[in-house]
Design a protein around this motif. Structure first.
Motif, short mmCIF file in Angstrom:
data_model
loop_
_atom_site.label_atom_id
_atom_site.label_comp_id
_atom_site.label_asym_id
_atom_site.label_seq_id
_atom_site.Cartn_x
_atom_site.Cartn_y
_atom_site.Cartn_z
N GLU A 266 3.50 20.41 27.50
CA GLU A 266 4.17 19.14 27.78
C GLU A 266 3.26 17.96 27.47
N LYS A 267 1.98 18.09 27.76
CA LYS A 267 1.03 17.00 27.57
C LYS A 267 0.47 16.95 26.15
N TYR A 268 0.09 18.11 25.61
CA TYR A 268 -0.63 18.15 24.34
C TYR A 268 0.22 18.58 23.16
N GLY A 269 1.38 19.17 23.39
CA GLY A 269 2.19 19.70 22.30
C GLY A 269 2.04 21.21 22.17
N ASN A 270 2.91 21.80 21.37
CA ASN A 270 2.96 23.26 21.25
C ASN A 270 1.72 23.85 20.58
N THR A 271 1.18 23.16 19.58
CA THR A 271 0.05 23.72 18.83
C THR A 271 -1.19 23.83 19.71
N VAL A 272 -1.54 22.74 20.38
CA VAL A 272 -2.72 22.76 21.25
C VAL A 272 -2.50 23.73 22.41
N GLY A 273 -1.28 23.75 22.94
CA GLY A 273 -0.97 24.70 24.01
C GLY A 273 -1.17 26.14 23.57
N ALA A 274 -0.81 26.43 22.31
CA ALA A 274 -1.00 27.79 21.79
C ALA A 274 -2.48 28.14 21.65
N VAL A 275 -3.29 27.15 21.28
CA VAL A 275 -4.74 27.38 21.16
C VAL A 275 -5.35 27.68 22.53
N LEU A 276 -4.94 26.92 23.53
CA LEU A 276 -5.48 27.12 24.88
C LEU A 276 -4.97 28.41 25.51
N PHE A 277 -3.92 28.99 24.94
CA PHE A 277 -3.41 30.26 25.44
C PHE A 277 -4.36 31.41 25.12
N ILE A 278 -5.20 31.24 24.10
CA ILE A 278 -6.09 32.33 23.65
C ILE A 278 -7.03 32.80 24.76
N PRO A 279 -7.82 31.90 25.41
CA PRO A 279 -8.68 32.39 26.49
C PRO A 279 -7.90 32.95 27.67
N ALA A 280 -6.71 32.40 27.94
CA ALA A 280 -5.89 32.96 29.03
C ALA A 280 -5.48 34.39 28.71
N LEU A 281 -5.12 34.65 27.46
CA LEU A 281 -4.74 36.00 27.05
C LEU A 281 -5.94 36.94 27.11
N MET A 282 -7.11 36.45 26.65
CA MET A 282 -8.32 37.26 26.72
C MET A 282 -8.64 37.64 28.16
N GLY A 283 -8.52 36.66 29.06
CA GLY A 283 -8.82 36.92 30.46
C GLY A 283 -7.90 37.96 31.06
N ASP A 284 -6.60 37.90 30.70
CA ASP A 284 -5.65 38.88 31.25
C ASP A 284 -5.92 40.28 30.72
N ILE A 285 -6.23 40.40 29.42
CA ILE A 285 -6.48 41.72 28.85
C ILE A 285 -7.75 42.33 29.44
N LEU A 286 -8.79 41.51 29.60
CA LEU A 286 -10.01 42.00 30.23
C LEU A 286 -9.75 42.39 31.68
N TRP A 287 -8.87 41.66 32.34
CA TRP A 287 -8.52 41.98 33.72
C TRP A 287 -7.77 43.31 33.78
N VAL A 288 -6.87 43.53 32.82
CA VAL A 288 -6.17 44.81 32.76
C VAL A 288 -7.17 45.95 32.57
N ALA A 289 -8.14 45.72 31.66
CA ALA A 289 -9.16 46.75 31.42
C ALA A 289 -9.96 47.02 32.68
N CYS A 290 -10.25 45.95 33.40
CA CYS A 290 -11.04 46.09 34.62
C CYS A 290 -10.32 46.94 35.66
N ILE A 291 -9.06 46.65 35.89
CA ILE A 291 -8.35 47.33 36.97
C ILE A 291 -7.83 48.71 36.56
N LEU A 292 -7.88 49.01 35.26
CA LEU A 292 -7.54 50.36 34.84
C LEU A 292 -8.76 51.28 34.83
#
Length: 560
Positions: A122-148
């Protein structure tokens, strides 16, 4: 082998109960879709925003009390190089939920967002939002690895099979019912954890192979005392680790998914505060088991010598202790609790990453039906990636810290700025902060994953293997530097934009003024010529002298 098959059967029954609950909850989700004013994808992601308060408390607590939390606490206490003083998980997670309840519920709920990425887009637009999604996705996948990262050693089952079974069940019911399946299965899983882990504690404490663990807290019995010590020079790193887990957790979509699923702000806050109380309570059994394991003479147990730490299995000390220090039927209950802890957070992390991918990446280019398909495919792919990572190492604590590290360094500055400093930030500052955090974190390095430590920092100590032992709280420093960069670059970009607009305005004004001046001068000259020619006409009135004024402003004399 008969005993092992009995143990496998008990775990199978547990999985069937969870799967049955997930299937029942998926039917409830479909019923909710029919009466919910929101879209089907919102029902899958935030449960129609009317989740029962008790279910909300259970799912929030179960999300935080995962495999990384349970196994990581025991690992740190058992590790002779760390000890209880470094087991910061219970306090940090409670701190995280309290901070979330106090400061982050109102801004995320005020505009009916669905995911954490919504305010960024909403603030930065779709492109910048997609870029900032990358570390969030990395964090979730590492979290999945951790709890598995759970090895069912009690059942004499290979690590790959153990992780695969747990992940498959979690993926299956998450695909079927979305948040409803995740939330209602969390109720069953948290009950298993609460009862199962505390049931194991008396048997662990009365094991004949363990010394008095209160004595081993301050005395070196079979290894270094499990209380550990905090040297003055390590204070900065200790505080850094607390802030890493305490603040980094506000960047997980799983947290916002739960506070957005409740009906009111008051219920969302109650969910956070109740979770802050329950997290330490559920962490105490694993701390006790880690302490008893540090007080045990492993050579006298069925495990034998060398000890788990000497074999590099400190990350699996909790299931090892359950197998060799408890009666078999009790160890079965304990392993069931661990299986519950794995799925209780695995499903949350899977749904978290899938929700952001479906809503924030495909929302503007896909239909509602396609978004639901994307969410389900993403659940499967993220689960497979997490499984693959979980089989690469035996340290749960590694994935636990690295996952939080990624989000703390890169995402927490962005979240703080978008919620509390929105007037002073823009897309230029956000991108600059992201690049700076990524660059600094890469230069600081991480020996645990083979990333070289290139950037020297204050208070560094060079170890025998050549690596730098970091004493400086570099993660917090990177976080603060990133916030400063976001604000500075944003304000600089706005200043430059205003300057360019002002210069462009001056050029336009100068052009219009010059044009007006030329028109005025032309009009004045015309008036002067008219006066001059009127005198001539009066003087030569008897002659046939004519004056012709052409369209291009030229006066012609003569007889016409």
């Amino acid at each position: 082998m008969a005993a092992n098959w009995l143990g496998l059967l008990s775990i199978g029954v547990f999985y069937l109960i969870i799967l049955g609950t997930g299937i029942w909850a998926s039917k409830k989700a479909r019923h909710e879709e029919n009466k919910s004013p929101g879209s089907r994808s919102e029902v899958a992601m935030v449960g129609g925003r009317n989740l029962n308060i008790w279910v909300s408390i259970f799912t929030m607590t179960a999300t935080w009390v995962g495999g990384g939390y349970i196994l990581g606490n025991a690992e740190v206490v058992y590790d002779p190089t760390k000890g209880l003083v470094w087991a910061i998980g219970p306090f940090a997670f409670a701190m995280n939920l309290v901070l979330g309840g106090l400061f982050f519920i109102k801004p995320i709920r005020s505009k009916n967002y669905v995911t954490l990425m919504d305010p960024f887009q909403e603030k930065y637009g779709n492109t910048v939002g997609a870029v900032l999604f990358i570390p969030a996705l990395m964090g979730d996948i590492l979290w999945v690895a951790c709890i598995l990262e759970l090895r069912i050693v009690v059942m004499d089952v290979s690590s790959s099979l153990a992780v695969g079974i747990s992940a498959s069940v979690a993926i299956l019911y998450t695909l079927m019912g979305g948040l409803y399946s995740v939330a209602y299965t969390d109720v069953i899983q948290l009950s298993f954890m609460l009862i199962g882990l505390w049931l194991c504690v008396p048997f662990i404490l009365t094991s004949p192979h363990a010394a008095n663990f209160t004595v081993a807290a301050v005395t070196n019995v079979h290894q270094e005392n499990w209380l550990g010590k905090l040297e003055p020079e390590d204070t900065g790193r200790w505080i850094d680790d607390i802030l890493l887990l305490g603040i980094g957790g506000i960047c997980y979509q799983a947290f916002y998914q739960r506070v957005l699923s409740t009906a009111t702000d008051a219920q969302a806050k109650m969910t956070c505060y109740a979770g802050a109380v329950l997290c330490p309570i559920l962490g105490i059994p694993s701390l006790i088991i880690g302490a008893v394991a540090a007080s045990t003479n492993w050579n006298q147990t069925t495990y034998g010598s060398p000890s788990p730490y000497e074999q590099g299995k400190a990350g699996m000390i909790l299931p090892i202790a359950l197998e060799h220090l408890c009666p078999f039927y009790i160890s079965v209950v304990g392993i069931g609790s661990l299986a519950a802890s794995v799925m209780s957070s695995a499903d949350s992390a899977l749904l978290s990453s899938a929700s952001q991918l479906g809503r924030n990446i495909f929302k503007n280019i896909a239909s509602e039906k396609t978004i639901l398909v994307v969410v389900k495919v993403s659940v499967l792919l993220c689960g497979l990636m997490g499984m693959a990572l979980a089989m690469t190492t035996s340290s749960v604590h590694l994935f636990w810290v690295v996952s939080a590290d990624v989000l703390y360094s890169m995402m927490s500055p962005q979240v703080i700025c978008i919620f509390f400093l929105p007037r002073w930030v823009n897309q230029y500052g956000a991108c600059s902060g992201f690049v700076l955090a990524l660059l600094l974190r890469a230069l600081v390095g991480e020996p645990l994953i083979g990333l070289p430590d290139v950037l020297p920092l204050p208070w560094d100590k060079i170890q025998e293997d050549g690596h730098r032992h970091r004493l400086f709280p570099f993660r917090t420093a990177i976080m603060l530097a990133t916030i400063g960069t976001i604000l500075l670059v944003s304000q600089l970009a706005e200043w430059l934009e205003r300057l360019l607009k002002r210069d462009a305005g001056r050029e336009r004004n100068a052009y219009y003024l010059a044009k007006i001046q030329m028109d005025v001068e032309r009009q004045q000259n015309k008036q002067k010529f008219n006066i001059f020619f009127s005198h001539i006409m009066k003087r030569y009135s008897n002659e046939h002298l004519c004056i012709k004024h052409t369209d291009d402003g030229i006066y012609q004399f003569g007889t016409f």
